[in-house]
Design an enzyme around this catalytic site. Structure first.
Site, PDB file in Angstrom:
ATOM      1  N   SER A 133       0.820  -1.205   0.000  1.00 32.03           N
ATOM      2  CA  SER A 133       0.000   0.000   0.000  1.00 32.03           C
ATOM      3  C   SER A 133       0.853   1.254   0.000  1.00 32.03           C
ATOM      4  O   SER A 133       1.950   1.273   0.583  1.00 32.03           O
ATOM      5  CB  SER A 133      -0.899   0.011   1.237  1.00 32.03           C
ATOM      6  OG  SER A 133      -1.527   1.257   1.418  1.00 32.03           O
ATOM      7  N   TYR A 158      -2.301  -0.117  10.029  1.00 33.14           N
ATOM      8  CA  TYR A 158      -2.496  -0.722   8.705  1.00 33.14           C
ATOM      9  C   TYR A 158      -1.216  -0.626   7.885  1.00 33.14           C
ATOM     10  O   TYR A 158      -0.751  -1.611   7.301  1.00 33.14           O
ATOM     11  CB  TYR A 158      -3.644  -0.022   7.979  1.00 33.14           C
ATOM     12  CG  TYR A 158      -3.755  -0.397   6.526  1.00 33.14           C
ATOM     13  CD1 TYR A 158      -4.158  -1.670   6.144  1.00 33.14           C
ATOM     14  CD2 TYR A 158      -3.450   0.529   5.522  1.00 33.14           C
ATOM     15  CE1 TYR A 158      -4.262  -2.019   4.802  1.00 33.14           C
ATOM     16  CE2 TYR A 158      -3.551   0.182   4.181  1.00 33.14           C
ATOM     17  CZ  TYR A 158      -3.952  -1.090   3.829  1.00 33.14           C
ATOM     18  OH  TYR A 158      -4.037  -1.435   2.506  1.00 33.14           O
TER      19      TYR A 158
END
Length: 339
Positions: A133, A158
């Site tokens: 990501s 995350y």
């Protein structure tokens, strides 16, 4: 190139936004696909089932409802299906939700990824491509982001789990000679998208006359990347694994395994959030009611992908303009929600 006579390709998160589109493209190209997903309730399970319904009727597709954090179940999937390639797209997504339920991120994104790596090691997988990501870049002011940058200071759990995936993949490439490629996705949007993401949330609010929540008073920039471009990039990279004796991209240090690769995949054209909203209003044919709010914990100010390495090594570049992509999303949204 893999063909129909070879072992199937395992796609994790096959009921998810990106996973379902990757599975569809692989089926379109004539591959057998084994999809797995746990269909959890992080967002509307009905949307996940609807994506899955588009795949279940197709020749060459089989599905297993499995949680990637279940070690025994994952071992059984590898044993039973004997895949050749793995596109690992299952994860617990979302920056803000990681503030509320951190354990879900460790269970899925760390323990689950460990089970994927062990499956690849024990069953001779030819190539593992996995979703990382743009969140790993945190609030670095050095834009555009490239994979040579220091990403040792994530600002959300995350992001930390996605960085841990990259580190774990390198270990397995180095110790067990497993070809791995991580792809850092940049703000993916489009038809069948996730309801917790901005484009979906804003479109829903516009259609229902509710206010859209605009964080940091609208002073944000995102490298919006259309789903078809992302999925096409995943498939292209998956079919081209690194080979022993190759030189790692970007002149990386010799200590980096040549079987380990990492790329950005994004539009390379960040857009001001307010410009995106204006474009969305135009294609939706209605103005949004706007509620301006401060920056949210864990959010980043800007995402901006340097994709030169991906273009050089694969001849691949994202190409869908924002207005075209938003129009496709709004058309899908209106159709899906009026059925």
């Amino acid at each position: 190139m893999v063909n129909q006579t070879s072992a199937p390709i395992l796609v994790t998160g096959a009921a998810g936004f990106i996973g379902a589109q990757v599975a569809r493209m692989l089926l379109d190209a004539g591959h057998f696909v084994v999809g797995i997903d746990n269909l959890n309730a992080y967002y509307d399970v009905g949307l996940k089932e609807a994506r899955l319904d588009l795949l279940k009727g197709r020749n060459g597709f089989s599905f297993h409802r499995v949680d990637i954090s279940d070690r025994q179940a994952m071992t059984e999937v590898f044993e039973r299906t004997k895949p050749s390639y793995v596109a690992h797209l299952a994860a617990q997504p979302g920056v803000r939700y990681s503030l509320e339920n951190p354990h879900a991120y460790i269970e899925s994104n760390v323990a689950g990824f460990m089970n994927i790596l062990e499956g690849c090691r024990n069953f001779g997988i030819q190539h593992l491509v996995y979703a990382s990501s743009s969140s790993v870049y945190g609030n670095s002011p050095d834009v555009p982001y490239n994979t040579e940058q220091d990403v040792d200071h994530p600002i959300s759990l995350y992001a930390a789990t996605k960085k841990s995936n990259e580190l774990m993949a390198h270990v397995y490439s180095h110790l067990w000679n497993i070809p791995t490629t991580g792809l850092r996705f940049f703000t993916v949007y489009g038809p069948w998208g996730r309801p917790d993401m901005a484009v979906y949330l804003f479109t829903k609010a516009i259609r229902t006359g509710q206010p859209i929540r605009i964080f940091n008073n609208g002073d944000l920039r995102r490298d919006f990347t259309f789903i078809d471009d992302i999925a096409a990039g995943v498939v292209k990279v998956l079919m081209s694994p690194p080979v022993p004796g190759s030189t790692n991209q970007n002149g990386r240090h010799q200590t980096v395994s040549p079987l380990y690769r990492l790329y950005n995949i994004g539009n390379s054209e960040p857009v001001d959030l307010m410009k995106m909203i204006e474009t969305l209003e135009r294609v939706a044919g209605r103005k949004a009611v706007k509620e301006f709010l401060p920056m949210q914990p864990g959010d980043v100010y800007e995402t901006f992908a340097d994709t030169s390495a991906l273009e050089r090594d694969f001849g691949f570049k994202v190409h869908t303009p924002l207005e075209e992509g938003l129009s496709a999303f709004v058309d899908w949204y209106d159709t899906y929600h009026t059925k």
